[in-house]
Design an enzyme around this catalytic site. Structure first.
Site, PDB file in Angstrom:
ATOM      1  N   HIS A   5     -88.465  66.791  28.310  1.00 50.54           N
ATOM      2  CA  HIS A   5     -87.942  65.431  28.232  1.00 50.54           C
ATOM      3  C   HIS A   5     -86.439  65.449  28.009  1.00 50.54           C
ATOM      4  CE1 HIS A   5     -91.948  63.647  28.118  1.00 50.54           C
ATOM      5  NE2 HIS A   5     -91.402  62.449  28.028  1.00 50.54           N
ATOM      6  N   HIS A  24     -91.970  68.009  19.470  1.00 54.31           N
ATOM      7  CA  HIS A  24     -91.030  69.131  19.548  1.00 54.31           C
ATOM      8  C   HIS A  24     -90.270  69.307  18.247  1.00 54.31           C
ATOM      9  CE1 HIS A  24     -91.228  70.005  23.894  1.00 54.31           C
ATOM     10  NE2 HIS A  24     -91.352  68.699  24.067  1.00 54.31           N
TER      11      HIS A  24
END
Length: 199
Positions: free
Chosen positions: A114, A163
């Site tokens: 992302h 993450h």
């Protein structure tokens, strides 16, 4: 002993409100990315001067640059980083990770795709906005807005439990480099087109 990366993850993931839950969840969704990129693409086209050399090629160079930036950063982040470093996502190894309307996803997290994808497109479009001759001197404002969006996307990843912050930083650096490379390629193509038009 916890690393700074882990401590920062716990802090970000542990500080949440209902408002930011929805904002940061939305920042990670495909429909929000499409809206931002379409708006940025339109803004660059509107500001392009038709009299500039190579202007008739501007729309497809922008479109191709966006697609190439996204594709290269996405593939490199997976095949050259995630599948090489094999760093497990925090939601796979830590207890009590808070996730909002999302699942853990793939096994590995370094680097964040992302973040890589967002920063690659922002790097490409931002450099186009500031440096190419078809855009006026206010291109830095578009770059700043796009950069803010990329930062929000990056922050959403540890906030949503997907993450570690280090994954995001690594993805941002990778994406920034990919976007700059694609911009350089686009500028070379425009230069060649300009030289042929002047002959």
């Amino acid at each position: 002993m916890e690393t700074y990366d882990l401590m920062l993850f716990r802090w970000i993931n542990g500080h949440h409100t209902p408002f930011w839950d929805w904002v940061l969840w939305g920042a990670s969704q495909p429909w929000s990315w499409i809206a931002v990129l379409v708006a940025a693409y339109a803004a660059l086209l509107v500001r392009a001067k038709k009299s500039d050399v190579g202007g008739r090629y501007w729309w497809w160079i922008l479109l191709a640059g966006i697609g190439l930036s996204f594709l290269v950063s996405d593939q490199v982040s997976v095949h050259c980083f995630k599948n090489v470093f094999n760093r497990l996502r925090p939601c796979h190894v830590l207890a009590r990770v808070r996730m909002f309307r999302t699942e853990c996803g793939g096994q590995y997290g370094f680097v964040s795709s992302h973040a890589a994808n967002a920063f690659s497109v922002v790097s490409f479009l931002g450099l186009c906005a500031m440096r190419m001759p078809k855009v006026n001197k206010r291109g830095w404002l578009l770059f700043a807005l796009l950069l803010l969006w990329a930062v929000v996307v990056g922050y959403s990843r540890p906030y949503l439990g997907k993450h570690y912050p280090g994954d995001v930083v690594g993805g941002a650096l990778l994406g920034g480099g990919v976007g700059a490379l694609v911009y350089w390629m686009a500028s070379m193509i425009l230069r060649r087109i300009s030289e042929k038009d002047l002959q």
